[in-house]
Design a protein around this motif. Structure first.
Motif, short mmCIF file in Angstrom:
data_model
loop_
_atom_site.label_atom_id
_atom_site.label_comp_id
_atom_site.label_asym_id
_atom_site.label_seq_id
_atom_site.Cartn_x
_atom_site.Cartn_y
_atom_site.Cartn_z
N LYS A 19 0.80 -6.89 0.17
CA LYS A 19 -0.59 -7.35 0.34
C LYS A 19 -1.31 -6.53 1.42
CE LYS A 19 -3.54 -11.15 1.63
NZ LYS A 19 -4.27 -10.22 2.54
N ILE A 20 -0.61 -6.28 2.52
CA ILE A 20 -1.24 -5.52 3.62
C ILE A 20 -1.63 -4.12 3.13
CG2 ILE A 20 -0.85 -4.45 5.88
CD1 ILE A 20 0.97 -6.87 6.53
N PHE A 21 -0.69 -3.43 2.46
CA PHE A 21 -0.99 -2.07 2.02
C PHE A 21 -2.06 -2.05 0.92
CE2 PHE A 21 3.41 -0.90 3.61
CZ PHE A 21 2.94 -0.12 4.66
N ALA A 22 -1.98 -3.04 0.01
CA ALA A 22 -2.91 -3.01 -1.12
C ALA A 22 -4.29 -3.53 -0.76
CB ALA A 22 -2.34 -3.82 -2.28
N GLU A 23 -4.36 -4.51 0.14
CA GLU A 23 -5.66 -5.18 0.35
C GLU A 23 -6.24 -5.04 1.76
OE1 GLU A 23 -5.03 -9.23 -0.85
OE2 GLU A 23 -5.07 -8.72 -2.98
N ASP A 24 -5.39 -4.88 2.75
CA ASP A 24 -5.91 -4.96 4.12
C ASP A 24 -6.15 -3.61 4.78
OD1 ASP A 24 -5.48 -7.60 3.61
OD2 ASP A 24 -3.82 -7.86 5.01
N LEU A 25 -5.55 -2.54 4.24
CA LEU A 25 -5.65 -1.24 4.92
C LEU A 25 -6.32 -0.20 4.04
CD1 LEU A 25 -2.10 -0.77 6.50
CD2 LEU A 25 -4.14 -1.72 7.56
N ALA A 26 -7.21 0.54 4.62
CA ALA A 26 -7.76 1.69 3.90
C ALA A 26 -6.76 2.84 4.03
CB ALA A 26 -9.09 2.09 4.53
N GLY A 27 -6.74 3.73 3.06
CA GLY A 27 -5.90 4.93 3.18
C GLY A 27 -4.49 4.75 2.67
N ALA A 28 -4.19 3.57 2.11
CA ALA A 28 -2.86 3.36 1.52
C ALA A 28 -3.03 2.98 0.05
CB ALA A 28 -2.13 2.25 2.25
N GLU A 29 -2.10 3.47 -0.77
CA GLU A 29 -2.15 3.11 -2.19
C GLU A 29 -0.75 2.68 -2.61
OE1 GLU A 29 -3.79 6.24 -4.72
OE2 GLU A 29 -2.44 5.47 -6.28
N LEU A 30 -0.66 1.49 -3.15
CA LEU A 30 0.64 0.96 -3.55
C LEU A 30 0.98 1.47 -4.95
CD1 LEU A 30 2.69 -0.89 -2.33
CD2 LEU A 30 1.46 -2.84 -3.30
N ARG A 31 2.04 2.29 -5.05
CA ARG A 31 2.40 2.89 -6.34
C ARG A 31 3.43 2.09 -7.11
NH1 ARG A 31 0.77 8.52 -7.45
NH2 ARG A 31 -1.42 8.12 -7.08
N GLN A 32 4.51 1.71 -6.41
CA GLN A 32 5.60 1.04 -7.15
C GLN A 32 6.32 0.03 -6.26
OE1 GLN A 32 8.97 3.45 -8.41
NE2 GLN A 32 9.35 2.12 -10.18
N ILE A 33 6.79 -1.05 -6.88
CA ILE A 33 7.61 -2.05 -6.18
C ILE A 33 8.89 -2.23 -6.99
CG2 ILE A 33 7.77 -4.45 -5.41
CD1 ILE A 33 4.69 -4.43 -5.18
N VAL A 34 10.04 -2.08 -6.35
CA VAL A 34 11.30 -2.31 -7.06
C VAL A 34 12.06 -3.47 -6.42
CG1 VAL A 34 11.52 0.11 -7.79
CG2 VAL A 34 12.65 -0.64 -5.70
N ASP A 35 12.82 -4.16 -7.26
CA ASP A 35 13.64 -5.27 -6.79
C ASP A 35 14.82 -5.39 -7.75
OD1 ASP A 35 13.13 -7.90 -4.84
OD2 ASP A 35 14.42 -8.33 -6.56
N ALA A 36 15.94 -5.88 -7.24
CA ALA A 36 17.12 -6.07 -8.11
C ALA A 36 16.78 -7.05 -9.24
CB ALA A 36 18.28 -6.60 -7.28
N ASP A 37 15.85 -7.96 -8.97
CA ASP A 37 15.41 -8.93 -9.99
C ASP A 37 14.14 -8.38 -10.67
OD1 ASP A 37 14.17 -10.96 -11.35
OD2 ASP A 37 14.48 -12.47 -9.79
N PRO A 38 14.26 -7.93 -11.93
CA PRO A 38 13.12 -7.27 -12.58
C PRO A 38 11.89 -8.19 -12.69
CG PRO A 38 14.99 -7.50 -14.12
CD PRO A 38 15.45 -7.99 -12.78
N ALA A 39 12.12 -9.48 -12.90
CA ALA A 39 10.98 -10.40 -13.06
C ALA A 39 10.22 -10.52 -11.73
CB ALA A 39 11.48 -11.77 -13.51
N ARG A 40 10.97 -10.55 -10.63
CA ARG A 40 10.33 -10.66 -9.31
C ARG A 40 9.53 -9.39 -9.01
NH1 ARG A 40 13.19 -12.60 -3.69
NH2 ARG A 40 14.17 -10.56 -3.69
N ALA A 41 10.11 -8.23 -9.38
CA ALA A 41 9.40 -6.96 -9.16
C ALA A 41 8.12 -6.94 -9.99
CB ALA A 41 10.29 -5.78 -9.54
#
Ligand code: ISE
Length: 337
Positions: A19-41
């Motif tokens: 949330k911080i990188f995607a919504e609160d900060l300029a200059g950051a772009e969220l590309r990918q999120i990985v997790d062992a649990d695919p549904a959670r990712a």
């Protein structure tokens, strides 16, 4: 330059950082999120328009990801940080760098061998306004020489089944280990630890007394089953004055002959601004290559791990344990002092 971020771990902290990188900060772009649990990712990535995945190695290898945020379980932090260093990626790793100091040494060796500082550690309290003011009061000579620092760290209940008093020391107390080093500008030489028994059978509080290399005493109470709320307190006592932390308070209710303020259920509201400032500093670090003045490095992660190991031994063996740290490598001295 927009910093393209990948996040490993879609749990509580992965979600907060996303949330911080995607919504609160300029200059950051969220590309990918990985997790062992695919549904959670998928669920978390979907909230922020990022790609989802399950393979941290593939995320680290992506040429269109500049920097990696590690928020997976503690034991994965050091191996993943090493993989990021191998791939030449900047890392913001949640604390602890590792519960094992030997793994922190491996990270430091790899970073030093690469010749460039790339690892920032998620000791966000360094960016909290109250700790910063406490440190400034000491540096500005407002309270004389520091003598003691008292710390209280209370969680409502311990995080998961399998939580132990040792984990109170290796997972929760590293915040205090680090922030007291940061405020005092000192290192530890010895620790003693106690754990009063709870009638409920839950993991009891751990109380530690630490001695610094400048003759100060630091006390730390970590209570992961305090029941009433998330509560962090602290006081720095100098020879001519004292500074106490004060938590942000937005309202107070007066009624029925009572004055009521509320506690949050966990640490996120209390340190929300500190997390934002920390992550802002990380983005600036990735862009400029200059390590943040207040940031925690792999060296600080190592220092917290060594004291945690000594604390676990002190508790187990019921005695004062001397802290045995290596000398600070020049590589970290130049950039973080
Ligand atoms: C947790 O892992 C954190 O990092 C929180 O900041 C802390 O308050 C909590 O005690 C830890 O378990």
């Amino acid at each position: 330059m927009v910093v393209r971020i990948g996040i490993i771990g879609a749990g509580v902290m992965g979600a907060d950082h996303a949330k911080i990188f995607a919504e609160d900060l300029a200059g950051a772009e969220l590309r990918q999120i990985v997790d062992a649990d695919p549904a959670r990712a998928r669920a978390l990535a979907g909230r922020f328009g990022a790609e989802a995945g399950t393979d941290p190695g593939a995320l680290i290898a992506r040429p269109d990801i500049d920097a990696v945020l590690i928020a997976s379980p503690d034991f994965t932090h050091a191996p993943l940080t090493l993989a990021c260093l191998k791939a030449g990626k900047a890392v913001l790793c949640e604390k602890p760098l590792s519960p094992l100091s030997v793994e922190c040494l491996q990270v430091m060796e790899a970073e030093i061998a690469g010749g460039v500082q790339r690892v920032q550690l998620g000791f966000m309290r360094r960016f909290d306004q109250s700790y910063q003011e406490m440190r400034a009061a000491l540096c500005d000579g407002l309270i004389g020489r520091a003598v003691m620092m008292h710390n209280f760290h209370r969680n409502v209940e311990n995080p998961a089944a399998g939580f132990t008093a040792d984990m109170a020391i290796t997972n929760s107390a590293p915040h205090e280990f680090d922030v007291a080093r940061f405020v005092l500008g000192a290192d530890y030489v010895a620790v003693t630890a106690f754990s009063p028994h709870l009638a409920s059978g839950k993991v009891g509080p751990v109380v530690m007394v630490l001695e610094t290399d400048q003759g100060q005493v630091v006390t730390i109470e970590v209570n992961n089953n305090a029941a009433y709320g998330y509560d962090v307190r602290g006081e720095l006592v100098g020879e001519t004055g004292a500074v106490s932390l004060s938590a942000p308070l937005h309202s107070r209710i007066d009624r029925g002959l009572q004055q009521v303020t509320t506690y949050a259920a966990d640490w996120r509201p209390r340190f929300a601004e500190a997390y934002r400032r920390q992550n802002r500093a990380f983005i600036d670090f990735v862009r400029s290559g200059v390590f943040p003045a207040d940031g925690a490095s792999a060296w600080d992660g190592y220092a917290a791990s060594v004291i945690a190991e000594a604390g676990v031994r002190a508790l187990k063996e019921g005695r004062r344990v001397v802290v045995d740290m290596i000398a600070q490598p020049e590589f970290y001295r130049k950039r973080t002092d």
